[in-house]
Design an enzyme around this catalytic site. Structure first.
Site, short mmCIF file in Angstrom:
data_model
loop_
_atom_site.label_atom_id
_atom_site.label_comp_id
_atom_site.label_asym_id
_atom_site.label_seq_id
_atom_site.Cartn_x
_atom_site.Cartn_y
_atom_site.Cartn_z
N ARG A 79 37.16 -3.32 -23.08
CA ARG A 79 38.40 -2.66 -23.68
C ARG A 79 37.98 -3.17 -25.24
NH1 ARG A 79 43.94 -5.48 -24.37
NH2 ARG A 79 44.89 -4.11 -25.71
N HIS A 123 45.77 -2.00 -32.37
CA HIS A 123 45.96 -3.27 -32.14
C HIS A 123 46.32 -4.12 -33.34
CE1 HIS A 123 44.57 -6.50 -28.90
NE2 HIS A 123 45.12 -7.42 -29.89
N GLU A 168 50.69 -4.36 -27.15
CA GLU A 168 51.81 -5.52 -27.30
C GLU A 168 52.66 -5.38 -28.57
OE1 GLU A 168 49.90 -9.25 -27.92
OE2 GLU A 168 48.99 -9.45 -25.76
N ASN A 295 49.52 -7.68 -20.56
CA ASN A 295 48.62 -9.02 -20.95
C ASN A 295 49.40 -10.14 -20.40
OD1 ASN A 295 47.03 -7.16 -22.11
ND2 ASN A 295 47.68 -7.82 -24.35
N TYR A 297 49.51 -14.31 -20.47
CA TYR A 297 48.95 -15.92 -20.93
C TYR A 297 49.81 -17.01 -20.16
CZ TYR A 297 45.94 -13.34 -23.74
OH TYR A 297 44.83 -12.40 -24.37
N GLU A 365 44.50 -8.27 -20.66
CA GLU A 365 44.23 -9.39 -21.36
C GLU A 365 44.77 -10.58 -20.36
OE1 GLU A 365 45.52 -10.18 -25.21
OE2 GLU A 365 44.87 -7.99 -25.60
O1 IFM Z 1 44.29 -12.77 -29.62
C1 IFM Z 1 45.52 -12.06 -29.07
C2 IFM Z 1 45.27 -10.72 -28.93
O2 IFM Z 1 45.20 -9.98 -29.90
C3 IFM Z 1 46.77 -10.13 -28.25
N1 IFM Z 1 47.08 -10.84 -27.33
C4 IFM Z 1 47.01 -12.18 -27.13
C5 IFM Z 1 46.00 -12.69 -27.49
C6 IFM Z 1 45.87 -14.29 -27.87
O3 IFM Z 1 46.88 -14.72 -28.50
#
Ligand code: IFM
Length: 466
Positions: A79, A123, A168, A295, A297, A365
């Site tokens: 990606r 992006h 995002e 995504n 985290y 992600e």
């Molecule tokens: O690096 C970023 C990415 O560009 C978008 N999602 C979160 C990642 C980590 O912060």
């Protein structure tokens, strides 16, 4: 960390992800126009240590080496994002063929290596020329985005099957136009809400343009949050509703339920005046998708807090009377994010229950920034990242076992890269980049771990995904 590897269904896709401004460099080469991130990062005080993406990982010149790294990893898919201002330096009108040629070469190299490209069209790097005309506050930007999508898809649609319109949009709209921590660095109320709407509209307008150019799989990538309230008090439950509106419902309700979020008035009051909406927009935004990119985290816990600005008319769109708390008692990555894999499972289950017609998901992600150290013999061992990835992949496998339709996973990120306002100090890569040494690449132990996971999956299921 469980010692056994997580296991996934046959045909499950494994990939790695990057984004243009974070890795490409070559900011003024071959006719590329400036984006809002060039302007922002060159403005003193905006990024850590004044970091810019001028050179970044020099991927523009080293992409063949990066494709070889992907091939060595054994991923099914890569990606990457296209820099809008490489293709259309002014964001609209004049096409820069040299910019398209770069992505054309990258696509062919990936295909030759047996790796299917997945393109993100946006992006976060809006052409500066469009920002000068109002940026995402302006409806015209949504229309220009759809035209740009068509230009890229007409060139690459014969070879690229998987397309992600936006990455995002929460960050584009609210971190960029309300918090001001990202480009273009604005701190607005209604302007940021208009940006959120126009991002969604641009996405919806791009979908038919992509289909017309032959795109087979189309989706959007969202960073939805698993959010909990700090307590059962009425005040904290109100904070929870406002945070869910801001982070999640702004995107999921128009995309997957055909309506605007119910909590808008409670969250933003008169700022959410709807002046930026037109009849028919919801139908455009709700164009059927083949997948939703997610995504993940870290989770969020919120409590009620005073607004920063007392005058409601002067508030930014992120000033919603909410404060984040951190009750997790777990390890944090160098981003300061708590590591809570079970929240990943919980988010996926919550989404499935809330939106029964949600398209299949791809995790576009997931990864962690860690304080990597290069040892005297040149190796980079990153056990914390390996543990993070293993635990999150187990959490993902749990959600799949519970019936959530997730078809693939892209690790963030292939390379250490420009982490936006945090600069180069935050390292997310499974490949170390030595910025002091010509951007030399050194695969970390997490690269070997992910390679072995993919190989074990193939050995078990005998399948490869395109
Ligand atoms: O690096 C970023 C990415 O560009 C978008 N999602 C979160 C990642 C980590 O912060």
């Amino acid at each position: 960390m469980p010692t056994e590897l997580p296991s996934f269904p046959p045909g499950f896709l494994f990939g790695a992800a990057t984004a243009a401004y974070q890795i490409e460099g070559a900011h003024d080469e071959d006719g590329r126009g400036p984006s809002i991130w060039d302007t922002f990062s060159h403005t003193p005080g905006r990024t850590a240590d004044g970091a810019t993406g001028d050179v970044a990982c020099d991927h523009y010149h080293r992409h063949a080496e990066d494709v070889a790294l992907l091939e060595g990893l054994g991923v099914d898919s890569y990606r990457f994002s296209v820099a809008w201002s490489r293709v259309l330096p002014e964001g609209r009108g004049r096409i820069n063929d040299k910019g398209l040629d770069f992505y054309d070469r990258l696509t062919d190299d990936l295909l030759a290596a047996g790796i299917s490209p997945a393109i993100t069209l946006y992006h976060w790097d809006l052409p500066q020329a469009l920002e000068d005309e109002g940026g995402w506050r302006s409806r015209a930007t949504a229309e220009h985005f759809a035209s740009y999508a068509a230009v890229v898809a007409e060139r690459l649609g014969d070879r690229v099957g998987r397309w992600i319109t936006l990455n995002e949009p929460y960050c584009s709209a609210f971190v960029g136009y309300a918090e001001g921590r990202h480009a273009p660095g604005a701190r607005e109320g209604t302007g940021a809400l208009a940006a959120a709407h126009h991002l969604l509209l641009g996405h919806g307008l791009a979908v038919p343009a992509l289909r017309a150019a032959g795109a087979r799989e189309i989706g959007i990538t969202l960073n939805l949050d698993r959010i909990e309230a700090a307590s059962d008090s009425a005040a904290d439950q109100g904070a929870l509703r406002r945070a869910v509106t801001l982070h999640n419902d702004t995107w999921t309700e128009p995309l997957f339920a055909g309506r605007y979020p119910a909590g808008e008035a409670e969250t933003w009051g008169a700022l959410a005046d709807g002046s930026y909406r037109r009849e028919g927009d919801l139908e455009v935004i709700g164009a059927p998708l083949d997948f939703v990119g997610l995504n993940f985290y870290r989770p969020l816990t919120v409590e009620d807090a005073p607004h920063r600005e007392t005058d409601p008319a002067r508030r930014t769109a992120v000033d919603i009377g909410v404060r984040e708390t951190d009750p997790y008692g777990t390890r944090h990555t160098t981003m300061g994010w708590p590591v809570v894999p079970r929240a990943f499972t919980a988010l996926l289950l919550e989404l499935r229950d809330r939106y029964p017609s949600l398209p299949p998901a791809l995790i576009t992600e997931n990864g962690s920034a860690e304080a990597d150290v290069r040892s005297a013999d040149g190796r980079v061992d990153d056990p914390d990242r390996v543990a993070y990835l293993a635990d999150h992949l187990h959490a993902l496998a749990d959600a799949i076992d519970a019936g959530v339709d997730v078809r693939g996973y892209y690790v963030w990120s292939l390379l250490d890269n420009f982490e936006w306002a945090r600069g180069y100090g935050q390292r997310f890569g499974i490949v170390h980049v030595d910025y002091d040494n010509g951007a030399e690449r050194i695969p970390k132990s997490s690269y070997a771990w992910y390679r072995d996971l993919i190989a074990a999956h193939r050995a078990r299921t005998g399948k490869r995904r395109s």
